[in-house]
Write an enzyme that holds these catalytic residues in place. Structure first.
Site, mmCIF file in Angstrom:
data_model
loop_
_atom_site.group_PDB
_atom_site.id
_atom_site.type_symbol
_atom_site.label_atom_id
_atom_site.label_comp_id
_atom_site.label_asym_id
_atom_site.label_seq_id
_atom_site.Cartn_x
_atom_site.Cartn_y
_atom_site.Cartn_z
ATOM 1 N N SER A 177 57.946 59.122 61.472
ATOM 2 C CA SER A 177 57.339 60.082 60.547
ATOM 3 C C SER A 177 58.013 61.440 60.596
ATOM 4 O O SER A 177 58.130 62.118 59.574
ATOM 5 C CB SER A 177 55.844 60.227 60.859
ATOM 6 O OG SER A 177 55.188 58.981 60.750
ATOM 7 N N HIS A 228 54.935 65.177 62.412
ATOM 8 C CA HIS A 228 55.123 65.382 60.979
ATOM 9 C C HIS A 228 55.507 66.840 60.695
ATOM 10 O O HIS A 228 56.447 67.111 59.940
ATOM 11 C CB HIS A 228 53.836 65.034 60.227
ATOM 12 C CG HIS A 228 53.426 63.606 60.379
ATOM 13 N ND1 HIS A 228 52.153 63.159 60.080
ATOM 14 C CD2 HIS A 228 54.103 62.520 60.806
ATOM 15 C CE1 HIS A 228 52.076 61.871 60.303
ATOM 16 N NE2 HIS A 228 53.244 61.455 60.753
#
Length: 297
Positions: A177, A228
């Site tokens: 991610s 993220h």
């Protein structure tokens, strides 16, 4: 006469005369995307190997319940109470390279900052990341080539791991991610610097949807939104460095008479932003290392 993309150099197809219309920069693809596909295949292959090593039917203690999808045999999933993403156990992920703060800082296992981005917590986690990677990665690689997009992907994944290790110190973390959000961040910086970008509304909507999906997945075990955020910031800064395009006046000037006025390849702010981005990236990495090793309080 067809004109060649001057920014990217030779080795590509030619554009038609109307590719350099005033106020427009053609988004026609001239690179063949293969690196993103290779990343996807590699992630899937690693997940299959992880599930094979996990061997739920043999190693499951049944405290959390029975293995899921037993018909898959050795690659069946851990009980949903243990892993709701249909994946391996925490111990398997940790053994194979998941990000674990204590082992990175005190165990001198800095390689986990890289290996964790090739591991996934489960099928749902893997599918969400790979579908988004295909959706945005292929388009970026077609426009900017495998070298720049590969650098953004890998460095952003590392940057996401750094931020994750600063805030997630009692659990393991895995997933691509951070690298994926790095590509999203690079797209945002591209929108800022390349003002001729067509279909901005559609692009922004796509970014919001992909970010929302991945942030939602971030609430599950072994997936954290700090990776993220770290990946997004790293990719955002790298985009200012690697994804710059020449302004249209400079491109058109290449086909004008020698005595015609020539514009600079980039506007002034396009020279400043990459320098600022480089400084911020250095500070980001230095602070991350300093905090991990408690060199300052």
């Amino acid at each position: 006469m067809a004109s060649e993309d001057l920014e990217r150099g030779g080795g590509m197809e030619n554009r038609s005369n109307n590719s350099y219309l005033p106020g427009y920069y053609s988004s026609e693809s001239h690179w063949t995307s293969w690196l993103i596909l290779l990343f996807v295949v590699a992630n899937i292959a690693v997940f299959v190997v992880v599930m094979y090593i996990n061997d739920c039917p043999k190693k499951n203690t049944r405290i959390e319940g029975a293995c899921v999808a037993k018909f898959l045999g050795r690659v069946s999933f851990q009980p949903l109470r243990e892993n709701p993403l249909f994946g391996p156990s925490s111990s398997t992920l940790e053994k194979l390279g998941a990000l674990e703060w204590n082992k990175v800082v005190h165990g001198d296992q800095g390689w986990r900052l890289v290996t964790c981005m090739w591991l996934h917590a489960g099928v749902i986690h893997l599918l969400a990341n790979m579908l988004c990677l295909l959706f945005i990665g292929i388009r970026l690689e077609q426009q900017f080539g495998f070298v720049r997009i590969g650098m953004i992907y890998l460095i952003s994944g590392f940057g996401g791991s750094i931020l994750s290790s600063l805030f997630i110190q009692h659990n393991i973390s895995v997933g691509a991610s951070g690298a994926l959000f790095g590509l999203l961040g690079a797209m945002v910086s591209e929108l800022i610097t390349n003002r001729s970008y067509t279909n901005k509304a559609i692009t922004l909507f796509t970014l919001v949807v992909i970010i929302a999906i991945n942030l939602a997945v971030g609430i599950f075990p072994h997936v954290d939104n700090f990776a993220h955020i770290g990946g997004f910031l790293t990719g955002f800064l790298l985009g200012f460095i690697l994804l710059l395009r020449p302004q249209f006046g400079w491109v058109n000037s290449q086909h004008r008479p020698a005595d015609a006025r020539v514009k600079f390849k980039h506007k002034v702010y396009r020279y400043v932003l990459p320098l600022v981005a480089v400084v911020l990236l250095i500070i980001y990495c230095w602070v991350g290392d300093a905090v991990q090793r408690r060199e300052w309080k």
